[in-house]
Design an enzyme around this catalytic site. Sequence first.
Site, PDB file in Angstrom:
ATOM      1  N   HIS A  76      -7.157  -4.761  10.294  1.00 15.82           N
ATOM      2  CA  HIS A  76      -6.932  -4.539   8.860  1.00 15.82           C
ATOM      3  C   HIS A  76      -5.630  -5.202   8.414  1.00 15.82           C
ATOM      4  O   HIS A  76      -4.706  -5.391   9.200  1.00 15.82           O
ATOM      5  CB  HIS A  76      -7.003  -3.059   8.479  1.00 15.82           C
ATOM      6  CG  HIS A  76      -5.867  -2.191   8.905  1.00 15.82           C
ATOM      7  ND1 HIS A  76      -6.041  -0.884   9.316  1.00 15.82           N
ATOM      8  CD2 HIS A  76      -4.523  -2.406   8.971  1.00 15.82           C
ATOM      9  CE1 HIS A  76      -4.870  -0.352   9.599  1.00 15.82           C
ATOM     10  NE2 HIS A  76      -3.932  -1.251   9.408  1.00 15.82           N
ATOM     11  N   ASP A  97       0.820  -1.212   0.000  1.00 15.43           N
ATOM     12  CA  ASP A  97       0.000   0.000   0.000  1.00 15.43           C
ATOM     13  C   ASP A  97       0.855   1.263   0.000  1.00 15.43           C
ATOM     14  O   ASP A  97       2.082   1.201   0.141  1.00 15.43           O
ATOM     15  CB  ASP A  97      -0.954   0.004   1.207  1.00 15.43           C
ATOM     16  CG  ASP A  97      -0.268  -0.402   2.522  1.00 15.43           C
ATOM     17  OD1 ASP A  97       0.973  -0.418   2.571  1.00 15.43           O
ATOM     18  OD2 ASP A  97      -0.984  -0.690   3.496  1.00 15.43           O
ATOM     19  N   ASN A 127      -7.241  -2.814  14.396  1.00 15.19           N
ATOM     20  CA  ASN A 127      -8.654  -3.076  14.090  1.00 15.19           C
ATOM     21  C   ASN A 127      -8.814  -4.281  13.154  1.00 15.19           C
ATOM     22  O   ASN A 127      -9.899  -4.503  12.620  1.00 15.19           O
ATOM     23  CB  ASN A 127      -9.317  -1.827  13.494  1.00 15.19           C
ATOM     24  CG  ASN A 127      -8.719  -1.416  12.146  1.00 15.19           C
ATOM     25  OD1 ASN A 127      -7.883  -2.120  11.587  1.00 15.19           O
ATOM     26  ND2 ASN A 127      -9.160  -0.283  11.618  1.00 15.19           N
ATOM     27  N   GLU A 181      -9.521  -1.827   5.475  1.00 17.44           N
ATOM     28  CA  GLU A 181     -10.199  -1.533   6.735  1.00 17.44           C
ATOM     29  C   GLU A 181     -11.394  -2.472   6.920  1.00 17.44           C
ATOM     30  O   GLU A 181     -11.878  -3.073   5.946  1.00 17.44           O
ATOM     31  CB  GLU A 181     -10.673  -0.080   6.728  1.00 17.44           C
ATOM     32  CG  GLU A 181      -9.559   0.950   6.633  1.00 17.44           C
ATOM     33  CD  GLU A 181      -8.832   1.187   7.957  1.00 17.44           C
ATOM     34  OE1 GLU A 181      -8.633   0.223   8.733  1.00 17.44           O
ATOM     35  OE2 GLU A 181      -8.448   2.340   8.215  1.00 17.44           O
TER      36      GLU A 181
HETATM   37  C1  GLP Z   1      -0.437   0.258   8.481  1.00 16.49           C
HETATM   38  C2  GLP Z   1      -0.089  -0.555   7.251  1.00 16.49           C
HETATM   39  C3  GLP Z   1      -0.288  -2.034   7.510  1.00 16.49           C
HETATM   40  C4  GLP Z   1       0.405  -2.439   8.798  1.00 16.49           C
HETATM   41  C5  GLP Z   1      -0.150  -1.635   9.938  1.00 16.49           C
HETATM   42  C6  GLP Z   1       0.457  -2.011  11.277  1.00 16.49           C
HETATM   43  O1  GLP Z   1      -1.796   0.341   8.646  1.00 16.49           O
HETATM   44  N1  GLP Z   1      -0.875  -0.173   6.137  1.00 16.49           N
HETATM   45  O2  GLP Z   1       0.215  -2.779   6.418  1.00 16.49           O
HETATM   46  O3  GLP Z   1       0.218  -3.814   9.014  1.00 16.49           O
HETATM   47  O4  GLP Z   1       0.121  -0.271   9.674  1.00 16.49           O
HETATM   48  O5  GLP Z   1       1.581  -1.242  11.530  1.00 16.49           O
HETATM   49  P1  GLP Z   1       2.566  -1.480  12.733  1.00 16.49           P
HETATM   50  O6  GLP Z   1       3.453  -2.600  12.322  1.00 16.49           O
HETATM   51  O7  GLP Z   1       3.330  -0.186  12.845  1.00 16.49           O
HETATM   52  O8  GLP Z   1       1.758  -1.778  13.925  1.00 16.49           O
END
Ligand code: GLP
Length: 246
Positions: A140, A69, A138, A145
């Site tokens: 995702h 993404d 959440n 989402e």
């Molecule tokens: C963002 C990214 C996700 C990732 C999430 C968790 O939302 N788009 O791909 O899994 O963050 O991030 P973190 O590893 O910082 O908790």
Amino acid sequence: MSIQTQILDTSDAVAQHAARTIATHIQNKPNVILGLATGSTPVKTYAELVCLHREENLDFSKVTTFNLDEYWGLDGDHDQSYRYFMQHHLFDHINIRPWNTHVPNGKAVDATLEGEAYEAQIRACGGVDLWLIGIGQNGHIAFNEPGSDMDSLTRRIDLLADTIEANARFFENSADVPQQAITVGVGTIFAAKKVLLLATGEGKAEAIKNATQGPIGSQCPASFLQNHPDCTFLIDQEAATQISAS
Ligand code: GLP
């Protein structure tokens, strides 16, 4: 079919195990197609991969990557863009060919066309062999989402308030936190031959419980992975506090 859950003692152990798994895929298939993720969770895994490249000559010269993404509206040279993250944590330190690295374009003129082109590029490479992903609090995956469908593909999406809040820690000014992203879909991730989800810290414990043991549905997009033929959740003790090992 069910998610294989592997619980390791620490986040360092998770990173080492994840990096070894990726390295094995590269050694077994030098032109492997990898899916990659951003976020704080995979940072240590990328550091381990850089070590394996430097110390054990892990060769990325034939590897192709697709990222999950990108923030909508950010250029790849913006220091909070996911393209910048990947350059900084991984691509600039290994011998991957720049033209073999793909991150959705957050400044594309037309999000629909960008999404279709991204899917076409993945298909043209023969599909993703191993997709490394994280999970949001959440539930995702990528930026799919809650509410995202099983068959969703790469598209622009509105971020939910709790995701925007979670991302705000990386931006100096809360007004600068992007409200939209371009993300691969649940269906895009599901099409990978293998999915490896990393989660560390107790902040992810509830999401891990919902994803692995909750009902399968768009209320928790990661739960769709329960139907994937080869999906492993690699998590630390803290992220495992609400589940029992399988
Ligand atoms: C963002 C990214 C996700 C990732 C999430 C968790 O939302 N788009 O791909 O899994 O963050 O991030 P973190 O590893 O910082 O908790």
